[in-house]
Scaffold this active site. Structure first.
Site, mmCIF file in Angstrom:
data_model
loop_
_atom_site.group_PDB
_atom_site.id
_atom_site.type_symbol
_atom_site.label_atom_id
_atom_site.label_comp_id
_atom_site.label_asym_id
_atom_site.label_seq_id
_atom_site.Cartn_x
_atom_site.Cartn_y
_atom_site.Cartn_z
ATOM 1 N N ILE A 88 1.268 -0.622 0.049
ATOM 2 C CA ILE A 88 -0.131 0.258 -0.163
ATOM 3 C C ILE A 88 0.445 1.004 0.389
ATOM 4 O O ILE A 88 2.292 1.054 0.546
ATOM 5 C CB ILE A 88 -0.848 0.030 0.918
ATOM 6 C CG1 ILE A 88 -1.721 -0.960 1.211
ATOM 7 C CG2 ILE A 88 -1.983 1.663 0.901
ATOM 8 C CD1 ILE A 88 -2.498 -1.278 2.389
ATOM 9 N N GLY A 144 -0.011 -5.455 1.069
ATOM 10 C CA GLY A 144 -1.233 -5.720 -0.276
ATOM 11 C C GLY A 144 -0.850 -7.014 -0.983
ATOM 12 O O GLY A 144 -1.704 -7.086 -1.707
ATOM 13 N N ASP A 147 -2.145 -9.728 0.112
ATOM 14 C CA ASP A 147 -3.048 -9.678 -0.001
ATOM 15 C C ASP A 147 -3.487 -10.758 -0.967
ATOM 16 O O ASP A 147 -4.343 -11.476 -1.245
ATOM 17 C CB ASP A 147 -3.415 -8.681 0.713
ATOM 18 C CG ASP A 147 -4.355 -8.216 1.645
ATOM 19 O OD1 ASP A 147 -4.391 -8.467 2.866
ATOM 20 O OD2 ASP A 147 -3.148 -6.749 2.036
ATOM 21 N N GLU A 167 1.624 -5.397 7.564
ATOM 22 C CA GLU A 167 0.792 -5.179 8.310
ATOM 23 C C GLU A 167 1.201 -4.156 10.039
ATOM 24 O O GLU A 167 0.748 -3.588 9.866
ATOM 25 C CB GLU A 167 -1.001 -5.206 8.699
ATOM 26 C CG GLU A 167 -0.823 -4.929 6.776
ATOM 27 C CD GLU A 167 -0.924 -6.046 5.472
ATOM 28 O OE1 GLU A 167 -1.380 -5.649 4.666
ATOM 29 O OE2 GLU A 167 -0.114 -6.822 6.423
ATOM 30 N N ASP A 175 -6.752 -6.545 6.488
ATOM 31 C CA ASP A 175 -7.897 -6.469 6.679
ATOM 32 C C ASP A 175 -8.208 -6.846 5.254
ATOM 33 O O ASP A 175 -9.630 -6.475 4.956
ATOM 34 C CB ASP A 175 -7.627 -5.461 7.455
ATOM 35 C CG ASP A 175 -7.844 -3.831 6.672
ATOM 36 O OD1 ASP A 175 -7.393 -3.790 5.957
ATOM 37 O OD2 ASP A 175 -8.057 -2.977 7.223
#
Length: 298
Positions: A88, A144, A147, A167, A175
């Site tokens: 991110i 990310g 993810d 994170e 999340d």
């Protein structure tokens, strides 16, 4: 790319390409006839492919298009530049995450939940896409990026790749998918907990031995060649069989064996009524590759 098959790209250009790879066009080494492979590239190399605001909407638009495109049978995701992704872009995303709108705690929380679920959809749309998605990782895959890759079906990497659930280092619990999907990908709950709680790096050899990736390549060039070759093998099979397999694998992952078998029986009571079964069986009896069969679009 010829004028006959121009690439499609998004206005904000985080995703560089929706390139339809066909024999003799972009990847002539693929012997996949008219079967299509779509190459989606994270393209913000000057920022190490950090995920800015454009990324979160473009990925959804991209995979919604892919899902409905009958010419596409397989997807390969990769990153431009020196690494796959730095995760991110905190500076670009700060206004959304740190300053949500709302007149009181309830409204601020409501709006924050909307933002989080919107970001979750960015990766869920990959998993929901009925076309198999291969991801090719080189260099760093941070935050990310984990993810993203855990929402893909097949994960490949280079020898210099490393992975980090970052994170906790920036003060939050992941999340948008890692904590939900990584335990399903890696068999060891202890290892998942260790990675998520310490934010330590996992390098290619450990990623391979733990099951996070299925193949490790010497460098990016070899990896992309291997990814496209594998995609060509998948694209050469019946799209009814391939897409049905992906849908049922994901359903079975999240349900009991009995529920998965029942869903499979319901699925195939319709999907077995296809010419693809007879065409594939005939090719097998004639000792021909399935890639020689002309399957209809799906």
């Amino acid at each position: 790319v010829s004028d006959e098959h121009p690439p499609r790209s998004f206005e904000k250009s985080f995703l560089m390409s929706l390139l339809f790879v066909r024999q003799g066009l972009v990847a002539p080494r693929l012997q996949c006839g008219q079967k299509s492979i779509t190459h989606v590239e994270l393209h913000r190399p000057e920022k190490r492919n950090a995920m800015n605001k454009a990324f979160w909407s473009e990925m959804v638009d991209c995979f919604n298009q892919i899902s409905g495109d009958p010419d596409c049978r397989v997807v390969v995701v990769s990153g431009a530049g020196k690494i796959f992704t730095a995760g991110i872009d905190l500076m670009d995303m700060a206004s959304d995450v740190l300053q949500p709108e709302g007149d009181d705690t309830a409204r601020i929380s409501w709006n924050m939940r909307k933002i989080i679920t919107k970001y979750q959809e960015t990766f869920t749309v990959i998993e929901r896409c009925p076309k198999p998605v291969l991801v090719a990782v080189h260099g760093a895959c941070v935050g990310g990026g984990v993810d993203l890759i855990t929402a893909c079906d097949i994960r490949l990497c280079t020898q210099d790749a490393w992975f980090q659930v970052k994170e906790v280092d920036i003060g939050l619990a992941a999340d948008v998918g890692t904590l939900q999907r990584l335990p399903k990908v890696i068999g060891s709950r202890s290892l998942v907990n260790e990675l998520a709680l310490t934010a330590r790096r996992m390098y290619a050899d450990e990623a391979k031995s733990s099951g996070l990736v299925s193949r490790v390549f010497a460098d990016k060039e070899a990896m992309m060649a291997g990814a496209l070759e594998m995609a060509g093998e998948i694209a050469g099979r019946s799209p009814v069989a391939v897409q049905g397999t992906k849908v049922n694998l994901i359903y079975s992952r999240d349900h009991s064996v009995a529920e998965g078998l029942d869903y499979m029986a319901t699925w195939n009571m319709a999907m077995l009524q296809t010419q693809d079964v007879m065409k594939s069986a005939q090719a097998s009896m004639e000792k021909k590759s399935p890639k020689t069969v002309a399957f209809s679009k799906l």
